[in-house]
Design an enzyme around this catalytic site. Structure first.
Site, PDB file in Angstrom:
ATOM      1  N   PHE A  74     -22.794  25.815  78.134  1.00  0.00           N
ATOM      2  CA  PHE A  74     -24.440  26.182  77.591  1.00  0.00           C
ATOM      3  C   PHE A  74     -24.694  24.741  76.571  1.00  0.00           C
ATOM      4  O   PHE A  74     -25.797  24.652  76.512  1.00  0.00           O
ATOM      5  CB  PHE A  74     -24.104  27.199  76.555  1.00  0.00           C
ATOM      6  CG  PHE A  74     -24.201  28.528  77.374  1.00  0.00           C
ATOM      7  CD1 PHE A  74     -25.162  28.843  78.375  1.00  0.00           C
ATOM      8  CD2 PHE A  74     -23.200  29.452  77.041  1.00  0.00           C
ATOM      9  CE1 PHE A  74     -24.916  30.146  79.177  1.00  0.00           C
ATOM     10  CE2 PHE A  74     -22.975  30.732  77.749  1.00  0.00           C
ATOM     11  CZ  PHE A  74     -23.880  31.079  78.650  1.00  0.00           C
ATOM     12  N   SER A 102     -23.620  26.846  86.930  1.00  0.00           N
ATOM     13  CA  SER A 102     -24.266  26.700  85.520  1.00  0.00           C
ATOM     14  C   SER A 102     -23.451  28.009  84.992  1.00  0.00           C
ATOM     15  O   SER A 102     -22.867  29.010  85.477  1.00  0.00           O
ATOM     16  CB  SER A 102     -25.505  26.872  85.514  1.00  0.00           C
ATOM     17  OG  SER A 102     -25.860  28.310  86.080  1.00  0.00           O
ATOM     18  N   ASP A 103     -23.556  27.923  83.667  1.00  0.00           N
ATOM     19  CA  ASP A 103     -23.146  29.309  82.836  1.00  0.00           C
ATOM     20  C   ASP A 103     -24.237  30.196  83.033  1.00  0.00           C
ATOM     21  O   ASP A 103     -25.320  29.664  83.455  1.00  0.00           O
ATOM     22  CB  ASP A 103     -22.649  29.001  81.446  1.00  0.00           C
ATOM     23  CG  ASP A 103     -21.835  30.160  81.145  1.00  0.00           C
ATOM     24  OD1 ASP A 103     -21.701  31.182  81.559  1.00  0.00           O
ATOM     25  OD2 ASP A 103     -20.997  30.055  79.915  1.00  0.00           O
ATOM     26  N   TYR A 104     -24.051  31.485  82.821  1.00  0.00           N
ATOM     27  CA  TYR A 104     -25.375  32.600  82.536  1.00  0.00           C
ATOM     28  C   TYR A 104     -26.700  32.053  82.253  1.00  0.00           C
ATOM     29  O   TYR A 104     -26.934  31.984  80.990  1.00  0.00           O
ATOM     30  CB  TYR A 104     -24.513  33.676  81.844  1.00  0.00           C
ATOM     31  CG  TYR A 104     -25.090  34.962  81.960  1.00  0.00           C
ATOM     32  CD1 TYR A 104     -24.185  35.790  82.691  1.00  0.00           C
ATOM     33  CD2 TYR A 104     -26.479  35.427  82.021  1.00  0.00           C
ATOM     34  CE1 TYR A 104     -24.525  37.027  83.088  1.00  0.00           C
ATOM     35  CE2 TYR A 104     -26.821  36.786  82.341  1.00  0.00           C
ATOM     36  CZ  TYR A 104     -25.890  37.593  82.995  1.00  0.00           C
ATOM     37  OH  TYR A 104     -26.147  38.902  83.096  1.00  0.00           O
ATOM     38  N   GLY A 157     -27.761  29.302  82.197  1.00  0.00           N
ATOM     39  CA  GLY A 157     -27.865  27.994  81.620  1.00  0.00           C
ATOM     40  C   GLY A 157     -29.015  26.917  82.083  1.00  0.00           C
ATOM     41  O   GLY A 157     -29.207  26.150  81.143  1.00  0.00           O
TER      42      GLY A 157
END
Ligand code: NOJ
Length: 742
Positions: free
Chosen positions: A251, A282-284, A286
């Site tokens: 992030f 990606s992260d959540y 992101g």
């Protein structure tokens, strides 16, 4: 009636018509699919959405099953069980035009159903083989429940105890962290990703997520490239080297550029320098968050930046889902860039064997017979015991079985807290005993809550004190609520919360020796507790079998052997404090000196150093013997060029019971083109010794051991003088000197 799987037909066609030899790990099915996929279908493969089974982030999306059916979503996370994943897979395979199977991901962080200790705890075992085995068990349980992909290993080095996610990593050190990261990848992925007992690993959070300013989750990260490469980057690289085929972007920003769209991280280093051939997720949300970072104009622009930087899959943001078709049509993203991303994702699906049989992982039989088995639970119990660190013991431990034992503290009775944060699909119902129950199996117990792990309620103090007075031995379990660690669980204080320390004070005032067991997920300020308690056992959050494991250690059925993988400060003001600090131009040497690098109110040394951990036996170290290529001067061994030095030390168990010791080797380069740490971990070995037994432990030192990023940023050693330290803790070592010559 079941439709024939369209991709199988494509596979057959491709197999007949592929004249040119393909490089290893290229799949004809992937080429064939790419030829026939529409732009929309391609974008669908770059989309990852959460189901509504588990919440691991701020946003949910209604109707993910409809998204799968419409080909808008090729990957799902947070859903499991053989039955449910089969249902979803059937939609993807039978109801979409090309029938491309879904990839199912989940956060299997320290176990799936059988929960092992939190990762910071496991890293304190320094038992790399056992950590690999724990990951193998986690993978087999997860894969039986239909999962293909775990969001682990978390490779974030951290020296920041305020940060709640320090609990998910392997501590402060890049060398130990790298060995653990690689072991976890091997454990998850095995030798063959298509084996139904393995899952795809995901290296996260790339990169430097463990260094948020002020320890606040998601906060800005900034450090020099040299520091980043030497102290933060190695575990990610080790995991990629071990064969991990997916990476999650973090992030945070690094040097002003969010990792999600950071070409230096995703292109130069990951794919360029390391030759990574898997995909990046990606992260959540992101991608969307780059708007708030102030890096992208809007969510569409964020999608453009991310895809062009090399980020293949959008987790839960729907930026790719909503905008990627338009971005490609308008030329803002090249179709070849999208194709490359889709190819990488499909190739991993092929490696998982999903094109051969999309349902191969959904097995209710294996789910029933291979989950929470006695063998898995035994491994978790052993790992939990190995992860515990005996910080202090004035002789009160081990306790005696059969004697009246007061067990005090809300955490002593909690089964739920034993599991820690990120407990996968672990359920409290599977936890056989609390710590109090487990002690009750070996000694008559009087339990008193005394204090909760949070809040100001002192109403339980009186009965706890009374219980302690009547008992032969007293165990107090204190620490953090398990929800106070993990993601979005930063703290501005690292004290034991609530009135727990006050309770310890009152109990200690009874004159009874108090054995304190700590459940927590970060280094804490234990300066008061270390004075009040007769023994301090750091048990972390020890997992499904944690209750038994604590009793195993307290009563001596297991001799503690954990060593800290992270430094415990005296107070928050010392943070960051870690073992590989530099000397500075004014090191604190003279006790009364004013103008030296020191605090006026506390010593520079931490409360418990990296590598510290006691045993119920004792170990003695001989002097170090060094053997090398030549002796440049009497008593001085020299390492030359490509040669090797062997450092040998003899460790003797001088106590009366068997014990395991982790012998640690540290090195200091006295003068460099850039300054070097005063001590840096460069090797270790675990040895188990019977009472009176001695063992010779040898370490090989080569030019690689001495290498670092020199002033010109090349990696290599520099000639000169070195110090070698070997011992049972970073602050308790024998020393020797040697030279290195090119
Ligand atoms: C956010 C976390 O940062 C990451 O570690 C996790 O894998 C994802 N959410 C998915 O749950």
């Amino acid at each position: 009636m079941k439709k024939a799987l369209p991709f199988l037909l494509l596979l057959a066609a491709a197999a007949c018509s592929s004249p040119a030899p393909k490089p290893a790990k290229s799949y004809p099915i992937v080429d064939s699919l790419l030829k026939v996929m529409t732009l929309e279908e391609k974008v669908g493969q770059t989309v990852l959405l959460t189901s509504d089974w588990t919440v691991t982030g701020p946003s949910m999306r209604e109707g993910y099953l409809e998204d799968i059916r419409a080909g808008r979503c090729g990957n799902i996370f947070n859903a499991y069980t053989a039955d449910y994943t089969r249902k979803m897979q059937e939609i993807a395979v039978n109801e979409t035009r090309l029938g491309i199977p879904l990839l199912f991901g989940y956060d299997v962080i320290h176990g799936f159903r059988t929960i092992f200790p939190i990762n910071l705890g496991m890293s304190c075992s320094w038992d790399v083989a056992a950590i690999e085995e724990a990951s193998r068990i986690a993978a087999s349980e997860a894969a039986a429940a239909g999962l293909h992909w775990t969001y682990s290993p978390m490779c974030d080095i951290s020296v920041e105890p305020r940060w709640g996610r320090i609990s998910e990593g392997a501590g402060e050190d890049a060398y130990l962290g790298s060995l653990i990261a690689a072991a976890m990848v091997r454990g998850y992925q095995g030798d063959d990703l298509s084996d139904v007992r393995t899952v795809l690993a995901c290296v996260k959070h790339y990169a430097a997520y463990g260094a948020p300013q002020a320890g606040r989750d998601y906060n800005t990260v900034d450090m020099s490239e040299r520091w980043f490469r030497e102290f933060y980057l190695p575990p990610y690289m080790a995991a990629v080297d071990a064969g991990a085929l997916s990476v999650m972007a973090s992030f945070n920003e690094l040097d002003g550029v969010p990792a999600t769209a950071n070409p230096h991280l995703l292109q130069d280093i990951l794919r360029g320098e390391w030759g990574f051939r898997g995909f990046v997720v990606s992260d959540y949300t992101g991608i969307n968050e780059m708007v708030m970072h102030g890096y992208a104009e809007d969510v569409e622009d964020a999608g453009r930046l991310a895809m062009n930087a090399g980020l293949d899959m959008d987790m839960q943001g729907a930026s790719y889902m909503d905008y990627m078709v338009g971005l490609v049509r308008s030329g803002k993203v090249r179709s070849s860039t999208l194709d490359a991303a889709v190819r990488r994702i499909l190739t991993v699906k092929a490696e998982l064997g999903l094109f051969d049989d999309p349902f191969r992982y959904c097995s209710p039989e294996r789910e029933a017979s291979e989950t929470l088995t006695e063998a898995n639970k035994a491994a978790a119990r052993k790992m939990a015991a190995e992860s515990m660190v005996l910080l202090k013991n004035d002789g009160v431990l081990p306790l005696q079985k059969g004697r009246r034992t007061a067990v005090i503290g809300a955490l002593a009775a909690s089964k739920d807290d034993l599991l820690g944060s990120w407990r996968g699909a672990g359920q409290v119902e599977a936890v056989p005993v609390s710590i109090a129950d487990a002690i009750g199996e070996v000694a008559p117990v009087v339990y008193a809550e005394g204090a909760k792990e949070m809040g100001e309620d002192r109403s339980g103090f009186a009965s706890a004190i009374a219980a302690a007075r009547k008992a032969d031995q007293v165990v107090l379990v204190i620490g953090e609520n398990c929800n106070w660690t993990g993601e979005a669980a930063s703290r501005s204080s690292i004290n034991i919360p609530g009135v727990q320390t006050e309770l310890l004070e009152k109990l200690a005032a009874t004159g009874k020796p108090i054995a304190v067991v700590l459940l927590n997920g970060r280094p804490l300020d234990l300066s008061k507790e270390s004075e009040l308690a007769s023994a301090l056992l750091e048990a972390w959050f020890p997992g499904t079998m944690g209750g038994y494991a604590v009793a195993d250690v307290l009563f001596g059925d297991f001799n503690p052997c954990g060593k800290l993988s992270v430094t415990f400060p005296r107070n928050l003001g010392q943070v960051p404090v870690y073992h590989y600090a530099k000397n500075t131009g004014r090191p604190y040497i003279h006790p009364e000196a004013k103008y030296e690098s020191r605090y006026l109110d506390v010593p520079n040394e931490p409360l418990y150093a990296f590598g510290h951990g006691l045993s119920y036996t004792s170990f003695e170290y001989s002097d170090i013997t060094l053997e090398g290529d030549s002796r440049s001067e009497p008593g001085m061994t020299e390492l030359k060029g490509d040669g090797a030095l062997t450092a040998t030390i003899t460790v003797t168990n001088t106590g009366s019971r068997e014990g395991t010791e982790t012998v640690q080797m540290y090195i200091r380069d006295l003068v460099g083109s850039v300054t070097r740490p005063v001590k840096q971990l460069k090797g270790f070995e675990r040895v188990t010794l019977a009472p009176g037994e001695s063992r010779t432990v040898s370490f090989t030192i080569s030019a690689e051991t001495l290498s670092f990023y020199r002033q010109d940023m090349t990696w290599g050693p520099e000639p000169g003088s070195f110090k070698l330290f070997i011992g049972g803790s970073s602050d308790n070592t024998k020393e020797a000197d040697f030279n290195y010559a090119e």
